[in-house]
Design a protein around this motif. Structure first.
Motif, PDB file in Angstrom:
ATOM      1  N   ARG A  81      -3.690   1.594  -5.497  1.00  0.00           N
ATOM      2  CA  ARG A  81      -2.803   2.168  -4.085  1.00  0.00           C
ATOM      3  C   ARG A  81      -3.709   3.528  -3.832  1.00  0.00           C
ATOM      4  N   ARG A  82      -3.960   4.205  -4.940  1.00  0.00           N
ATOM      5  CA  ARG A  82      -4.554   5.522  -4.649  1.00  0.00           C
ATOM      6  C   ARG A  82      -6.024   5.249  -4.287  1.00  0.00           C
TER       7      ARG A  82
ATOM      8  N   THR B 110       0.982  -1.317  -0.171  1.00  0.00           N
ATOM      9  CA  THR B 110       0.085  -0.087   0.080  1.00  0.00           C
ATOM     10  C   THR B 110       0.929   1.047   0.007  1.00  0.00           C
ATOM     11  N   GLU B 111       1.924   1.031   0.768  1.00  0.00           N
ATOM     12  CA  GLU B 111       2.815   2.440   0.855  1.00  0.00           C
ATOM     13  C   GLU B 111       4.112   2.046  -0.159  1.00  0.00           C
TER      14      GLU B 111
ATOM     15  N   ARG C 291      -6.999   2.952  -2.243  1.00  0.00           N
ATOM     16  CA  ARG C 291      -6.829   2.429  -0.819  1.00  0.00           C
ATOM     17  C   ARG C 291      -6.533   3.674   0.191  1.00  0.00           C
ATOM     18  N   THR C 292      -5.614   4.847  -0.594  1.00  0.00           N
ATOM     19  CA  THR C 292      -5.545   5.887   0.270  1.00  0.00           C
ATOM     20  C   THR C 292      -6.356   6.844   0.112  1.00  0.00           C
TER      21      THR C 292
END
Length: 245
Positions: free
Chosen positions: A218-219, A21-22, A221-222
């Motif tokens: 990923r975007r 994720t990061e 998720r954030t």
């Protein structure tokens, strides 16, 4: 460690790129694999919290000009690349038994009446695979999101449409692939990952699309991604109708 996955269809099934994720130096490296079934990506050992897949999700009973709402929402963003976004017909057409029946169902459930393109028809088994999985396992709706690689690259490119196609006459187009690799590098993916050959059963365009989809995952998720349309629609089965970027 939390993971996300970007997925694209490929000749062998589904190519998946798993990203932490990061990002950053302490994060584990990306993992790339090919699966014959989409459920295998969902149920992989890394258990991705978000899966961003280039395949339509949500099939309305009727469609208007240009297909579903998501297709109509993203085409204006893509300039000369608008033709890469297929018009997806109704659920009845997608579940029809053959091409003739699909065209007949599409004509009966679209305004204005429209048949099905052969290119879109060949995607129907994969659309049905995801549709069936999400309807059988409703909890997956919160993890699986529809994306489109051209829209993903548009977003990663600062809201600018790509200039070049990834394929010409069915073959990989070197300049178009190079344009996409440059965008992925600018988005922070490491060169060895971008330049690696695709796994067996996937083409170079499939691989780059999966990488872009993983960055959108990923975007999502954030909380940095948005749906098109915003807010998303919903089909008669309760599945969302939106392309995320």
């Amino acid at each position: 460690m939390s993971w996300v996955a970007g997925v694209d269809g490929c000749p062998a099934g589904w190519i998946a790129v798993f990203l932490p994720t990061e990002g950053g130096g302490e994060a584990p490296p990306a993992v790339v694999s090919v699966a014959t079934a989409f459920a295998a990506v969902i149920d992989a050992a890394r258990a991705p919290a978000v899966v961003a897949v280039d395949m339509p999700i949500g099939l309305p009973a009727r469609t208007g000009h240009g297909g579903r709402g998501p297709e109509n929402a993203v085409r204006p963003l893509l300039g000369g690349r608008q033709s890469s976004v297929f018009s997806v017909p109704s659920r009845a057409a997608v579940y029809a038994g053959d091409y003739g029946a699909a065209c007949a169902a599409a004509l009966a459930t679209s305004i204005p009446p429209r048949k099905v393109s052969k290119q879109c028809f060949h995607l129907f088994p994969r659309i049905r695979e995801i549709d069936g999985l999400l309807r059988a396992r409703r909890e997956l709706v919160e993890r699986v999101y529809e994306v489109h690689p051209e829209v993903a690259f548009w977003r990663l490119n600062g809201g600018r449409a790509l200039d070049l196609p990834k394929k010409v006459k069915g073959s990989p187009h070197g300049p178009g692939l190079a344009e996409r690799r440059a965008i992925l590098a600018a988005a922070g993916l490491p060169a060895p990952l971008i330049e690696a050959p695709p796994p067996r059963g996937a083409g170079p365009d499939d691989y780059l699309d999966a990488l872009a989809n993983a960055l959108i995952a990923r975007r999502i998720r954030t909380g940095a991604a948005r749906p098109f349309p915003d807010p998303p629609g919903c089909d008669e089965e309760g599945l969302p109708l939106a392309i995320w970027a």
